[in-house]
Motif scaffolding. Structure first.
Motif, PDB file in Angstrom:
ATOM      1  N   PHE A  81       0.693  -1.629  -0.118  1.00  0.00           N
ATOM      2  CA  PHE A  81       0.351   0.329  -0.250  1.00  0.00           C
ATOM      3  C   PHE A  81       0.791   1.245  -0.213  1.00  0.00           C
ATOM      4  O   PHE A  81       1.493   1.428   0.585  1.00  0.00           O
ATOM      5  CB  PHE A  81      -1.067  -0.235   1.510  1.00  0.00           C
ATOM      6  N   LYS A  82       0.551   1.839  -0.765  1.00  0.00           N
ATOM      7  CA  LYS A  82       1.413   3.078  -1.297  1.00  0.00           C
ATOM      8  C   LYS A  82       0.019   4.598  -1.368  1.00  0.00           C
ATOM      9  O   LYS A  82      -0.543   4.507  -1.304  1.00  0.00           O
ATOM     10  CB  LYS A  82       1.986   3.373  -2.820  1.00  0.00           C
ATOM     11  N   LYS A  83       0.850   5.727  -0.571  1.00  0.00           N
ATOM     12  CA  LYS A  83       0.049   6.896  -0.728  1.00  0.00           C
ATOM     13  C   LYS A  83      -0.820   7.283  -1.957  1.00  0.00           C
ATOM     14  O   LYS A  83      -1.855   7.245  -1.945  1.00  0.00           O
ATOM     15  CB  LYS A  83       1.039   8.035  -0.823  1.00  0.00           C
ATOM     16  N   ASP A  84      -0.549   6.810  -3.105  1.00  0.00           N
ATOM     17  CA  ASP A  84      -0.976   6.919  -4.326  1.00  0.00           C
ATOM     18  C   ASP A  84      -1.492   5.652  -5.135  1.00  0.00           C
ATOM     19  O   ASP A  84      -1.836   5.540  -6.026  1.00  0.00           O
ATOM     20  CB  ASP A  84       0.138   7.377  -5.584  1.00  0.00           C
ATOM     21  N   SER A  85      -2.125   4.175  -4.020  1.00  0.00           N
ATOM     22  CA  SER A  85      -2.269   3.268  -4.802  1.00  0.00           C
ATOM     23  C   SER A  85      -3.642   2.992  -4.862  1.00  0.00           C
ATOM     24  O   SER A  85      -4.390   3.858  -4.498  1.00  0.00           O
ATOM     25  CB  SER A  85      -1.937   2.485  -3.610  1.00  0.00           C
ATOM     26  N   LYS A  86      -4.140   2.633  -6.119  1.00  0.00           N
ATOM     27  CA  LYS A  86      -5.494   2.245  -6.413  1.00  0.00           C
ATOM     28  C   LYS A  86      -6.198   0.622  -6.192  1.00  0.00           C
ATOM     29  O   LYS A  86      -4.975  -0.110  -6.039  1.00  0.00           O
ATOM     30  CB  LYS A  86      -6.028   2.960  -7.932  1.00  0.00           C
ATOM     31  N   VAL A  87      -7.027   0.628  -5.288  1.00  0.00           N
ATOM     32  CA  VAL A  87      -7.251  -0.348  -4.590  1.00  0.00           C
ATOM     33  C   VAL A  87      -8.557  -0.571  -5.243  1.00  0.00           C
ATOM     34  O   VAL A  87      -9.674   0.515  -4.622  1.00  0.00           O
ATOM     35  CB  VAL A  87      -7.321  -0.429  -2.670  1.00  0.00           C
ATOM     36  N   LEU A  88      -9.236  -1.670  -5.589  1.00  0.00           N
ATOM     37  CA  LEU A  88      -9.842  -2.764  -5.889  1.00  0.00           C
ATOM     38  C   LEU A  88     -10.201  -3.588  -4.077  1.00  0.00           C
ATOM     39  O   LEU A  88      -9.494  -4.529  -4.703  1.00  0.00           O
ATOM     40  CB  LEU A  88     -10.077  -2.808  -6.989  1.00  0.00           C
ATOM     41  N   TYR A  89     -11.785  -2.687  -3.445  1.00  0.00           N
ATOM     42  CA  TYR A  89     -11.606  -3.594  -2.579  1.00  0.00           C
ATOM     43  C   TYR A  89     -12.573  -4.617  -2.757  1.00  0.00           C
ATOM     44  O   TYR A  89     -13.899  -3.806  -2.963  1.00  0.00           O
ATOM     45  CB  TYR A  89     -11.983  -2.584  -1.346  1.00  0.00           C
ATOM     46  N   LEU A  90     -12.923  -5.935  -2.450  1.00  0.00           N
ATOM     47  CA  LEU A  90     -14.366  -7.102  -2.251  1.00  0.00           C
ATOM     48  C   LEU A  90     -15.079  -7.628  -1.314  1.00  0.00           C
ATOM     49  O   LEU A  90     -14.083  -7.834  -0.234  1.00  0.00           O
ATOM     50  CB  LEU A  90     -13.857  -7.698  -4.293  1.00  0.00           C
ATOM     51  N   GLY A  91     -15.974  -6.891  -0.620  1.00  0.00           N
ATOM     52  CA  GLY A  91     -16.991  -7.258   0.083  1.00  0.00           C
ATOM     53  C   GLY A  91     -16.520  -6.540   0.996  1.00  0.00           C
ATOM     54  O   GLY A  91     -15.053  -6.373   1.733  1.00  0.00           O
TER      55      GLY A  91
END
Ligand SMILES: C[S@@+](CC[C@H](N)C(=O)[O-])C[C@H]1O[C@@H](n2cnc3c(N)ncnc32)[C@H](O)[C@@H]1O
Lengths: 217, 280
Positions: free
Chosen positions: A60-70
């Motif tokens: 995880f970084k400051k500019d991370s794009k995360v897809l969170y399922l559930g």
């Protein structure tokens, strides 16, 4: 571990509160230097439990794009939101009840985007998330979780991206030993991911495993 | 943060708000909340009625013993001030002669219970209406409480409609089902549907078969409600009746009896559409 976004207070992990003074789920607030931190409860969030049990891979970084399922009601998402301040967390959740909480939290956090869909239906949200994300985090407690993960990775994960899968043995099969189930799930992952870390979540969660994989095809 | 991300988040918020409003508005959710509220009222009322009985017994145990129905007891206690207002119960009580202020608090408690009993009754009527309006087929073969509990258990009717009838049969008996899968203990024969009138009236050793019959017709009924919304109530009620007749005929045959020759009336065959409230 990235000290800038993930803090330690005693044996607790903590993140810097994006909305100082405001709690999300009853967690403790704590001043550390000039910053206010939110203690990350390992009994409420499996990612915190994994950290407590020695998780090393932490992309995880400051500019991370995360897809969170559930996404549930957004407990874990809120901490990721504290860390990825310049990125975005797209939280997919299909239960309207959970979404009523999650949506209200998302309104207060500029880097959280709620999506009321089933993680099975990637087509339903492909037009409202980025072409590629850096990390997919999945915690759906469902039998088909690995298939769901593969489908979403194929559609949205960048090459070399990371996946975090939280497995609850009971939701896969109540009759067989959790260890066997975890092995099977890990094996099932190999077609798409290189499994780089396995963390048992005892004593915070019973018969749960955190698998970290790298998307390398 | 890039502009692209900001725009995407805005889209997510707009779409999710719209979808959420819609999802929260489907009748399934009101049905699930109503039937759960009724269940919780039942539990609370049962515990509080026991309390009222013990409490009032300090003052007038003869009345507490005589009036068996909990709801009636709550109403009577809240209505009557003194022992002398009970005409058909002994005035020569073994109870303590409590002060008016002591009795006042018992009566206030009874009054609250009476109000909750009324509220429960109103919710039961409301549930009937909700079920009849949007799930008439399920209502016809399961009755309001059982049909609503099945919907509540799944979250919404669409999920219930996607379950095989063998699963519907044991919905609500998950614990027993897991025990069966884990230890090989006997599998459960029924879950929520146990409170169905027909199952309550069925002979004990026939309950498994009756449960299977009920579940199979429920499974069709809810599919009709969800996917076509046609009114097939007559056909489905007949179908259930016929299934039960077959079960009854087989049972009699096994015991060497002709249908209709057995003493007494068979409960299986006098099926009417489930009555209000249903049996617990
Ligand atoms: C264990 S909870 C998640 C808790 C959350 N990850 C946290 O740590 O704060 C699992 C959630 O996944 C949701 N879920 C299950 N299957 C899903 C699916 N196919 N699509 C979207 N959400 C799903 C459930 O509604 C539930 O809220």
């Amino acid at each position: 571990m990235n000290e800038e976004i993930l803090k330690r207070i005693g044996k607790d992990f903590a993140t810097i509160n994006l909305n100082p003074g405001r709690k999300v789920y009853g967690e403790k607030l704590n001043k550390k230097g000039s910053k206010e931190c939110r203690l990350w409860d390992p009994y409420r969030s499996k990612l915190s439990a994994a950290l407590r049990n020695g998780l090393k891979e932490f992309p995880f970084k400051k500019d991370s794009k995360v897809l969170y399922l559930g996404a549930g009601n957004g407990t874990t998402v809120s901490h990721i939101s504290d860390m990825c301040t310049d990125g975005m967390i797209f939280g997919v959740e299909f239960s309207p009840r959970a979404m009523t909480d999650f949506y209200q939290m998302a309104l207060t956090r500029k880097n959280v985007a709620p999506i009321l869909e089933s993680a099975n239906h990637t087509d339903a949200y492909k037009d409202i998330i980025p072409e590629k994300v850096d990390i997919i985090y999945e915690d759906v407690a469902q039998k088909a979780q690995v298939d769901i993960l593969k489908k979403n990775a194929d559609a949205f994960l960048k090459k070399g991206g990371y996946v975090f899968l939280m497995i609850k043995a009971r939701s896969i099969d109540v009759t067989r030993s959790p260890q066997k189930i975890f092995n099977e799930v890990a094996n099932h992952m190999y077609t798409h991911f290189k499994v780089i870390e396995r963390i048992d979540l005892e004593p915070y969660e019973k018969d749960h495993m955190c698998l970290v994989g790298k998307y390398e095809l | 943060m890039s502009n692209e991300l900001i725009v995407l988040r805005e889209k997510c918020l707009v779409r999710t708000k719209k979808n959420l409003k819609e999802a929260l508005g489907i009748p399934d959710r009101r049905i699930a909340q109503t039937v759960s509220a009724i269940g919780e009222l039942e539990e609370a009322l049962c515990a509080c009625s026991e309390r009222l009985k013990d409490w009032y017994s300090l003052y007038y145990p003869e009345a507490a013993t005589r009036i068996k129905k909990q709801e009636a007891f709550a109403r009577i206690v809240s209505d009557k001030k003194l022992r002398s207002e009970f005409t058909d119960i002994t005035q020569d009580s073994i109870g303590a002669d409590l002060a008016p202020n002591d009795i006042h608090h018992i009566r206030a408690f009874a009054k609250s219970l009476a109000l909750l009993y009324s509220e429960k009754g109103q919710l039961e009527e409301y549930l009937e209406k909700l079920m009849k309006k949007d799930f008439k087929n399920l209502y016809a073969v399961a009755g309001a409480p059982v049909g609503a509990k099945l919907i509540a258990h799944c979250g919404d009717a669409a999920r219930l409609a996607n379950l095989p009838s063998s699963t519907i049969q044991v919905l609500g008996a998950e614990k027993a089902l897991f025990r069966h899968m884990k230890t090989g203990a006997k599998p459960p024969k029924y879950g929520i549907i146990l409170s169905h009138n027909l199952l309550q009236n069925a002979k004990h050793d026939e309950r498994g078969k009756v449960a299977r019959a009920i579940a199979s017709v429920i499974s069709i009924a809810v599919k009709v409600d969800v996917f076509s919304q046609e009114d097939n109530t007559e056909f489905l009620t007949k179908k259930l009746e016929n299934k039960l007749k077959v079960i009854e005929r087989r049972r009699l045959k096994k015991r060497g009896l002709e249908p209709g020759k057995e003493k007494g009336r068979s409960k299986h065959t006098d099926f009417k559409s489930p009555k209000k409230g249903g049996k617990k």
